[in-house]
Write an enzyme that holds these catalytic residues in place. Structure first.
Site, PDB file in Angstrom:
ATOM      1  N   ARG A  33      11.491  -4.899  -3.922  1.00 31.19           N
ATOM      2  CA  ARG A  33      10.945  -5.913  -2.986  1.00 31.19           C
ATOM      3  C   ARG A  33      11.452  -7.310  -3.332  1.00 31.19           C
ATOM      4  NH1 ARG A  33       5.157  -2.774  -2.317  1.00 31.19           N
ATOM      5  NH2 ARG A  33       6.187  -0.955  -1.413  1.00 31.19           N
ATOM      6  N   GLU A 177      -5.940   8.958  -4.194  1.00 31.89           N
ATOM      7  CA  GLU A 177      -5.048   8.493  -3.132  1.00 31.89           C
ATOM      8  C   GLU A 177      -4.043   9.555  -2.687  1.00 31.89           C
ATOM      9  OE1 GLU A 177      -2.584   5.071  -4.042  1.00 31.89           O
ATOM     10  OE2 GLU A 177      -1.753   5.023  -2.036  1.00 31.89           O
ATOM     11  N   LYS A 219      -8.728   6.910  -1.126  1.00 31.94           N
ATOM     12  CA  LYS A 219      -7.748   5.970  -0.565  1.00 31.94           C
ATOM     13  C   LYS A 219      -6.741   6.769   0.276  1.00 31.94           C
ATOM     14  CE  LYS A 219      -4.258   2.573  -1.932  1.00 31.94           C
ATOM     15  NZ  LYS A 219      -3.975   1.436  -2.788  1.00 31.94           N
ATOM     16  N   GLY A 263       3.014   0.645   4.932  1.00 34.17           N
ATOM     17  CA  GLY A 263       4.186   0.103   5.619  1.00 34.17           C
ATOM     18  C   GLY A 263       3.855  -0.460   6.991  1.00 34.17           C
TER      19      GLY A 263
END
Ligand code: 13P
Length: 342
Positions: A33, A177, A219, A263
């Site tokens: 990133r 998750e 999650k 995303g």
């Protein structure tokens, strides 16, 4: 295991319409990133970014818990204060990512299995001593031709359940998750079917491993059409499908569901969470909250771009996204907030 402490922590993580901030990108993910924005991919830059986040004035009004990566939990601010101390001072509970990543699954082309169970008991003990009170483990399920397989879903669900049991033994609330990925041409109906199967399998394994459901946070992904699907449902249709799927598969004993953003843009993630809370007010047994990484961090990271001069403006953008999501928990988010931040 102190049952009441676990229940208190789990409840605190979803109390007061707050949510979680995932800032636990592994070094390779964080570097990727940074690279896109021309930020140096160094330990110091990663520290500067995380320091910017946790020192954002007012963050604790909207964020109940922050999920860190191993490097971050050991880091100090530029002035020498441990980051974890700054987080606690902001009224935020410290969490830690404890899986060691999703790896290619043997015999299952195109599928992943999350690793990290070896030595986990000792690592959890150390994190608890450092001040962490909850943990995170992410399983990844891809949709495509002939996948996901039963083998992949079962193996990931079992690993999540074993992780969750170890967390509770160590006094940490496990964030469970399972992420059904957005990449692909699949329809919303296909995402619904796979998400339901994944969640049912996970709760079966949590039961077998004697995990106390009152002391976990789920999650999951929202139920969405694939990014390359021709038909993209409306915000309300996504909200309805997501809550219907969760109502079928998630026991009422679970105190909170905190979505990943996966995303989606910050605006869409907030709008969809808002629609769920608005349309199903009082008709779901768990808190519907957020545990976003990109949908909270991205605009701020772009503004910061590694420059000290941009820190204040970036913090303002971060707080704005956190506020939008707190409003979405109340069903009070609107596009107008994107301009005013209030
Ligand atoms: P995103 O909100 O960017 O999907 O990240 C959430 C997360 O913690 C992934 O493990």
């Amino acid at each position: 295991m102190n049952t009441q402490e676990l229940i208190n922590t789990a409840r605190a993580l979803v109390a007061d319409d707050k949510g979680l901030l995932a800032m636990d990108e592994s070094n390779p993910t964080c570097n990727k990133r940074f690279a896109k924005l021309g930020i140096p991919q160094t330990e110091e830059a990663r520290r500067d970014w995380r320091e910017l986040i946790v020192t954002t004035p007012g963050l604790g009004e909207c964020i109940s818990g922050a999920i860190l990566y191993d490097e971050t939990i050991r880091q100090r601010k530029k002035d020498g204060t441990p980051l974890i101390q700054a987080i606690t001072a902001a009224g935020i509970i410290t969490g830690i990512k404890v899986d060691t990543g999703a790896k290619d699954m043997a015999g299952h082309p195109g599928e992943k299995i999350t690793e990290g169970l070896d030595g986990l008991r000792d690592r959890l003990k150390e994190y608890f001593q450092m001040g962490a009170r909850f943990a995170k483990w992410r399983a990844v399920i891809a949709l495509g031709e002939g996948i996901p397989s039963r083998g992949c879903i079962e193996a990931n669900a079992q690993a999540l359940a074993r992780y969750a049991a170890l967390c509770q033994e160590a006094g940490l609330v496990p964030i469970v998750e399972p992420e059904v990925l957005m990449e692909g041409e699949h329809t919303l109906a296909q995402c619904f079917e796979v998400t339901e199967e994944v969640l049912r399998t996970i709760f079966h394994h949590l039961y077998i491993q004697r995990v106390m459901l009152e002391g976990i946070i789920l999650k999951p992904n929202m139920v969405l059409p694939g990014l390359a699907c021709q038909v993209q449902e409306t915000v309300d249709e996504v909200a309805d499908a997501t809550v219907q799927c969760l109502l079928r598969a998630v026991p009422a004993a679970v105190p909170g569901i905190a979505f990943l953003s996966g995303g989606q843009s910050g605006e869409l993630a907030s709008a969809r969470l808002n629609a769920m809370n608005l349309r199903f007010k009082l008709r779901h047994p768990w808190a519907l909250a957020f545990s976003f990484a990109r949908a909270i961090q991205q605009p701020a990271m772009e503004i910061w771009s590694g420059r000290d001069a941009n820190v204040k403006t970036a913090q303002h953008a971060l707080l704005q996204r956190a506020r939008c999501n707190r409003a979405a928990r109340r069903g009070e988010y609107s596009a107008a907030m994107e301009v005013t931040g209030r």
